[in-house]
Scaffold this motif. Sequence first.
Motif, PDB file in Angstrom:
ATOM      1  N   LEU A   1       0.841  -1.192   0.000  1.00 24.68           N
ATOM      2  CA  LEU A   1       0.000   0.000   0.000  1.00 24.68           C
ATOM      3  C   LEU A   1       0.876   1.241   0.000  1.00 24.68           C
ATOM      4  O   LEU A   1       1.691   1.442   0.891  1.00 24.68           O
ATOM      5  CB  LEU A   1      -0.927   0.005   1.215  1.00 24.68           C
ATOM      6  N   ASP A   2       0.700   2.073  -1.013  1.00 28.34           N
ATOM      7  CA  ASP A   2       1.416   3.329  -1.205  1.00 28.34           C
ATOM      8  C   ASP A   2       0.509   4.464  -0.743  1.00 28.34           C
ATOM      9  O   ASP A   2      -0.618   4.604  -1.238  1.00 28.34           O
ATOM     10  CB  ASP A   2       1.742   3.461  -2.699  1.00 28.34           C
ATOM     11  N   VAL A   3       0.975   5.298   0.194  1.00 29.47           N
ATOM     12  CA  VAL A   3       0.104   6.333   0.764  1.00 29.47           C
ATOM     13  C   VAL A   3       0.039   7.607  -0.066  1.00 29.47           C
ATOM     14  O   VAL A   3      -0.727   8.513   0.257  1.00 29.47           O
ATOM     15  CB  VAL A   3       0.530   6.721   2.196  1.00 29.47           C
ATOM     16  N   ASP A   4       0.814   7.708  -1.135  1.00 31.16           N
ATOM     17  CA  ASP A   4       0.933   8.984  -1.853  1.00 31.16           C
ATOM     18  C   ASP A   4       0.707   8.757  -3.346  1.00 31.16           C
ATOM     19  O   ASP A   4       1.647   8.693  -4.137  1.00 31.16           O
ATOM     20  CB  ASP A   4       2.325   9.573  -1.594  1.00 31.16           C
TER      21      ASP A   4
ATOM     22  N   VAL B   1       0.558  11.753   8.450  1.00 34.25           N
ATOM     23  CA  VAL B   1       1.690  11.361   7.620  1.00 34.25           C
ATOM     24  C   VAL B   1       2.173  12.597   6.887  1.00 34.25           C
ATOM     25  O   VAL B   1       1.417  13.211   6.124  1.00 34.25           O
ATOM     26  CB  VAL B   1       1.319  10.269   6.600  1.00 34.25           C
ATOM     27  N   PHE B   2       3.408  12.980   7.136  1.00 32.77           N
ATOM     28  CA  PHE B   2       4.002  14.126   6.450  1.00 32.77           C
ATOM     29  C   PHE B   2       4.603  13.617   5.141  1.00 32.77           C
ATOM     30  O   PHE B   2       5.579  12.867   5.135  1.00 32.77           O
ATOM     31  CB  PHE B   2       5.042  14.789   7.349  1.00 32.77           C
ATOM     32  N   LEU B   3       3.999  14.034   4.053  1.00 35.54           N
ATOM     33  CA  LEU B   3       4.342  13.480   2.746  1.00 35.54           C
ATOM     34  C   LEU B   3       5.587  14.087   2.136  1.00 35.54           C
ATOM     35  O   LEU B   3       6.174  13.497   1.218  1.00 35.54           O
ATOM     36  CB  LEU B   3       3.160  13.678   1.781  1.00 35.54           C
ATOM     37  N   ASP B   4       5.993  15.256   2.601  1.00 32.56           N
ATOM     38  CA  ASP B   4       7.091  15.985   1.958  1.00 32.56           C
ATOM     39  C   ASP B   4       8.324  16.115   2.843  1.00 32.56           C
ATOM     40  O   ASP B   4       9.146  17.015   2.637  1.00 32.56           O
ATOM     41  CB  ASP B   4       6.617  17.382   1.543  1.00 32.56           C
ATOM     42  N   THR B   5       8.479  15.244   3.830  1.00 32.30           N
ATOM     43  CA  THR B   5       9.670  15.319   4.685  1.00 32.30           C
ATOM     44  C   THR B   5      10.917  15.071   3.846  1.00 32.30           C
ATOM     45  O   THR B   5      11.111  13.989   3.294  1.00 32.30           O
ATOM     46  CB  THR B   5       9.604  14.269   5.805  1.00 32.30           C
ATOM     47  N   HIS B   6      11.757  16.085   3.749  1.00 30.97           N
ATOM     48  CA  HIS B   6      13.012  15.981   2.996  1.00 30.97           C
ATOM     49  C   HIS B   6      14.111  15.536   3.947  1.00 30.97           C
ATOM     50  O   HIS B   6      14.081  15.861   5.143  1.00 30.97           O
ATOM     51  CB  HIS B   6      13.356  17.342   2.394  1.00 30.97           C
TER      52      HIS B   6
ATOM     53  N   THR C   1      -7.120   9.791   9.562  1.00 27.25           N
ATOM     54  CA  THR C   1      -5.692  10.030   9.359  1.00 27.25           C
ATOM     55  C   THR C   1      -5.523  11.181   8.375  1.00 27.25           C
ATOM     56  O   THR C   1      -6.250  11.276   7.382  1.00 27.25           O
ATOM     57  CB  THR C   1      -5.018   8.762   8.812  1.00 27.25           C
ATOM     58  N   VAL C   2      -4.549  12.034   8.649  1.00 30.65           N
ATOM     59  CA  VAL C   2      -4.251  13.170   7.775  1.00 30.65           C
ATOM     60  C   VAL C   2      -2.984  12.876   6.989  1.00 30.65           C
ATOM     61  O   VAL C   2      -1.961  12.484   7.564  1.00 30.65           O
ATOM     62  CB  VAL C   2      -4.062  14.465   8.586  1.00 30.65           C
ATOM     63  N   LEU C   3      -3.046  13.050   5.685  1.00 31.71           N
ATOM     64  CA  LEU C   3      -1.870  13.008   4.816  1.00 31.71           C
ATOM     65  C   LEU C   3      -1.637  14.445   4.367  1.00 31.71           C
ATOM     66  O   LEU C   3      -2.491  15.023   3.694  1.00 31.71           O
ATOM     67  CB  LEU C   3      -2.114  12.110   3.603  1.00 31.71           C
ATOM     68  N   THR C   4      -0.511  15.019   4.739  1.00 30.30           N
ATOM     69  CA  THR C   4      -0.330  16.429   4.435  1.00 30.30           C
ATOM     70  C   THR C   4       0.979  16.713   3.727  1.00 30.30           C
ATOM     71  O   THR C   4       2.024  16.139   4.043  1.00 30.30           O
ATOM     72  CB  THR C   4      -0.414  17.296   5.713  1.00 30.30           C
ATOM     73  N   GLY C   5       0.890  17.599   2.745  1.00 31.02           N
ATOM     74  CA  GLY C   5       2.085  18.164   2.147  1.00 31.02           C
ATOM     75  C   GLY C   5       2.578  19.323   2.986  1.00 31.02           C
ATOM     76  O   GLY C   5       2.096  19.573   4.090  1.00 31.02           O
ATOM     77  N   GLY C   6       3.558  20.033   2.448  1.00 30.32           N
ATOM     78  CA  GLY C   6       4.098  21.177   3.163  1.00 30.32           C
ATOM     79  C   GLY C   6       5.386  20.863   3.893  1.00 30.32           C
ATOM     80  O   GLY C   6       5.729  19.700   4.131  1.00 30.32           O
ATOM     81  N   ASP C   7       6.088  21.910   4.266  1.00 30.17           N
ATOM     82  CA  ASP C   7       7.357  21.800   4.976  1.00 30.17           C
ATOM     83  C   ASP C   7       7.109  21.315   6.397  1.00 30.17           C
ATOM     84  O   ASP C   7       6.436  21.982   7.185  1.00 30.17           O
ATOM     85  CB  ASP C   7       8.032  23.180   4.984  1.00 30.17           C
ATOM     86  N   VAL C   8       7.638  20.158   6.723  1.00 29.23           N
ATOM     87  CA  VAL C   8       7.381  19.556   8.024  1.00 29.23           C
ATOM     88  C   VAL C   8       7.861  20.443   9.166  1.00 29.23           C
ATOM     89  O   VAL C   8       7.321  20.374  10.283  1.00 29.23           O
ATOM     90  CB  VAL C   8       8.039  18.164   8.112  1.00 29.23           C
TER      91      VAL C   8
ATOM     92  N   VAL D   1     -14.726   7.034   4.438  1.00 33.97           N
ATOM     93  CA  VAL D   1     -13.367   7.434   4.103  1.00 33.97           C
ATOM     94  C   VAL D   1     -12.575   7.598   5.397  1.00 33.97           C
ATOM     95  O   VAL D   1     -13.021   8.265   6.332  1.00 33.97           O
ATOM     96  CB  VAL D   1     -13.362   8.747   3.289  1.00 33.97           C
ATOM     97  N   ARG D   2     -11.381   7.022   5.428  1.00 32.22           N
ATOM     98  CA  ARG D   2     -10.606   6.978   6.665  1.00 32.22           C
ATOM     99  C   ARG D   2      -9.450   7.968   6.695  1.00 32.22           C
ATOM    100  O   ARG D   2      -8.742   8.060   7.678  1.00 32.22           O
ATOM    101  CB  ARG D   2     -10.039   5.554   6.855  1.00 32.22           C
ATOM    102  N   ALA D   3      -9.253   8.715   5.601  1.00 28.78           N
ATOM    103  CA  ALA D   3      -8.118   9.637   5.556  1.00 28.78           C
ATOM    104  C   ALA D   3      -8.479  10.858   4.727  1.00 28.78           C
ATOM    105  O   ALA D   3      -9.301  10.791   3.804  1.00 28.78           O
ATOM    106  CB  ALA D   3      -6.885   8.953   4.969  1.00 28.78           C
TER     107      ALA D   3
END
Length: 277
Positions: A24-27, A189-194, A167-174, A135-137
């Motif tokens: 399962l891919d979250v993004d 889930v922070f999607l953009d953690t560099h 559950t929250v899936l969020t972009g943006g600077d962590v 919907v769960r996210a």
Amino acid sequence: MAIRDKAGITFDAWGLIGGLEVALDVDVLVGAYPDRDGPPGTPATVRAMLAAHRIRAGAVASLRAALFDVRSGNDATLALRAPDALGAPAAPAASSALAVSDGGASVAFAPVGVVDLRDPLGAGREMDRLSAAGVRAVRLFPDEQGVEAGFPSVRHVARQAARLDMTVLTGGDVRRFWQPFAGLEARVVFLDTHFYHLGDFLVAAADEPGFHTSTRLLNSPDALETVVAELGAERLVYGSRTPHYEPIVPLLRLATSGLKPDEVAAVAGGNARRLLG
């Protein structure tokens, strides 16, 4: 798939990936950005791309919902729902439209709702509607919507998600977007953690057991291993941003990591099932 580096040396990426599959891919996104070159992002092409990279299910969100019209975009995502990686029952009208065969396996979509952070009251109502639909996210697009972490709308949506147990899936600077979710016992889930910002994620997540990070941009030699050492493998989830990012990059990094087999399996889908199930 052979890859040639800057020195002209080639290597066999799939040989390094071996037998790794992602449960399962979250993004995952459907749709296109109107102001960027890129793939059309139709459901069929996205499923085919996932299948080609041995990704068996995707938590999918709509760019139409994020950029144009929330309700119609979310409804289109819900229409893709079928028996999926989470073991959820099928939506009868859509079950034949989702699965695509890939050597006997099927690729499934788990729908993720989208809200417009520029309309916090409407976002709250949409989250109620999505939650009632099972919907769960919910996914946030702060950069695309021009919203900053300190805006009241983000905290409002964060509280609503916690109340609805979504559950929250969020972009943006962590380094900024961790703050609206702090102290809420939220699953995020922070999607953009560099990997440049990994230290900030680690210190924030140490006090927030619901904070998780996608693997997509953690491509330094020790980033995945550092998360596991500091927080445990349960805080990592595989994300590829198919079709707007090259899925083989995070796939290759996970396959060649120093994680144990059970940790790899957790990152490659087990954790996402727990968060979205």
